[in-house]
Design an enzyme around this catalytic site. Structure first.
Site, PDB file in Angstrom:
ATOM      1  CG  ASP A 252      34.838  36.690  33.985  1.00  0.00           C
ATOM      2  OD1 ASP A 252      33.865  37.427  33.688  1.00  0.00           O
ATOM      3  OD2 ASP A 252      34.738  35.465  34.152  1.00  0.00           O
ATOM      4  CE  LYS A 254      31.444  35.667  36.069  1.00  0.00           C
ATOM      5  NZ  LYS A 254      30.768  34.989  34.947  1.00  0.00           N
ATOM      6  CG  ASN A 257      34.456  34.990  38.414  1.00  0.00           C
ATOM      7  OD1 ASN A 257      33.925  33.905  38.563  1.00  0.00           O
ATOM      8  ND2 ASN A 257      34.787  35.468  37.230  1.00  0.00           N
TER       9      ASN A 257
END
Length: 452
Positions: A252, A254, A257
């Site tokens: 995840d 991105k 994050n």
């Protein structure tokens, strides 16, 4: 044999006289009422309000047990993109402070006890994030046992509701997040200091990174220069290479994050979708945020660490151009673009940047840069990173060109007011009836000063 009421009153009187205590009668206004701690005498079930347990995205999971596919861009559980802060008084926790001791209950297992860290040891300062399973608070340690990294006492506390986790069948992901954070230690990955649980919630205590999200700084500037992006991507590649060598895929990656510390270094966070995968294994879960998902994930072909290198390619493209290479308001059409369309590279980028983006954004994972036997080293040796001294980088000796505006350790000026203006209480949650899901969750990081 159950004693009669007069006999119980006699026992109470004897006990009170021996201990020199005054025990008020139940009708007395000074009588002790523990119903707020232990619950009412007659057992009953509470229903959580729909708003308190609603996920950050309205999209359903692909299958029971799979992590949620994020169809709309949303903020990390460690805090959102920042604008400015508001002042608010500090509040103590209003948590259900019923802790079990080791082995006392199927559900609790290793809860907070004497000499253990618990919610009562922290004072809430701000809400800095909210997600599918709970909130993230900026907190100050106010007492109790010392924990590693306690030099200034400011931490991020991620609080997750057990009932919501169980209802979505995400227990394994929550436990994996904690286990991965324990296993990983790297200069560009946020550190876990301790974890614990109560009857109804899970807690992760992490370093508070107060420079804001890369998401905010990217969208405030519009685009990054290649020199500025190079340091950020190099630090991310270093962190992800370390994860892969430890058998972990993040899944995840991105801008939301990726946090930025006060010195301008990036810090990888939010391991809620991370998974331990060995070299020969593949995961078939549909997970992540669509714009950053590799084609093999969308095609359900099975994926491994190569999917992270695709996401880093999307990140680099977004840093240098201001948006991901594949966008569309319709989710199905967006997926088709990711699977089928060629990446269009702007002419103003250097030939080295073109080469790196083409290598990272190969649709076929076996041809993707980083998929070879040397893994991340293949990316680090790319000519676009020619100016990077990787040893100095990992020693945090390469100074980023940009430093966020941070006024102190407790500064939340880089977090969005939509979070920092929220009520500061850690709201109650019902205790799940099912047991044994979170056995062994408690952890306290070793103190490096006491290590041999």
């Amino acid at each position: 044999m159950i004693p009669s009421t007069p006999h119980k009153k006699t026992l109470h009187s004897i006990l009170a006289s021996k201990l020199k205590l005054t025990i008020p009668s139940p009708s007395s206004p000074d009588s002790l009422d523990f119903s707020d701690v232990f619950g009412p005498l007659t057992p009953h079930h509470h229903k959580a309000s729909p708003s308190s347990s609603s996920p950050s995205s309205s999209s359903p999971c692909v299958a029971l047990g799979d992590p949620q596919v994020i169809h709309n861009r949303s903020h990390s559980l460690l805090g959102p993109s920042p604008r400015f802060a508001v002042t608010a008084p500090l509040l103590p926790f209003k948590e259900d402070m019923v802790f079990q001791s080791e082995g006392s209950d199927k559900e609790g297992g290793d809860e907070v006890g004497e000499g253990r860290v618990g919610p009562g040891d922290f004072e809430i300062m701000r809400v800095v994030g909210k997600g599918a399973f709970g909130k993230v608070f900026q907190v100050r340690k106010k007492g109790g046992p010392e924990i590693s990294g306690d030099s200034d006492g400011i931490f991020a506390m991620k609080v997750m509701r057990k009932d919501t986790i169980i209802s979505k069948n995400h227990m394994d992901y929550m436990k994996a997040e904690r286990d991965i954070l324990i296993k990983v230690e790297h200069p560009f990955i946020v550190s876990l200091r301790c974890s614990f649980q109560t009857n109804s919630k899970l807690y992760l205590i992490m370093d508070f990174v107060n420079g804001g999200h890369l998401f905010f700084h990217l969208y405030r500037q519009g685009i990054f220069s290649e020199d500025q992006a190079r340091v950020y991507i190099a630090e991310i590649v270093s962190a992800v290479s370390h994860l892969h060598k430890s058998g972990i895929v993040h899944r995840d990656l991105k801008p939301e994050n990726i946090l930025m510390d006060a010195d301008g270094h990036v810090m990888l966070t939010d391991f809620g979708l991370a998974k331990e995968i060995d070299e020969s294994s593949r995961s078939n879960s549909m997970c992540g945020t669509t714009e950053y998902m590799a084609p093999e994930i969308l095609l359900s072909k099975g994926h491994n660490k190569d999917a992270d290198w695709w996401s880093i390619g999307i990140l680099l493209y977004e840093m240098l151009t201001g948006q991901p290479p594949f966008t569309h308001a319709n989710r199905q059409k967006l997926q088709q673009r990711i699977i089928k369309e060629k990446v269009k590279l702007p002419s103003y980028l250097s030939s080295e940047a073109h080469s790196l983006l083409k290598g990272l954004l190969q649709k076929e994972p076996s041809r993707r840069l980083g998929s070879g036997p040397t893994g991340g080293d293949e990316i680090q040796n790319h000519k676009w990173f020619r100016s990077i001294n990787w040893k100095k980088l990992e020693a945090r000796e390469l100074q980023p060109k940009f430093k966020p505006d941070v006024s102190g350790k407790d500064c939340t000026a880089n977090f969005d007011q939509c979070w920092t203006a929220m009520p500061l209480d850690d709201s109650p949650a019902p205790t799940p009836t099912a047991g044994g899901h979170f056995q062994g969750y408690t952890y306290v990081a070793p103190n490096p000063w006491l290590s041999s």
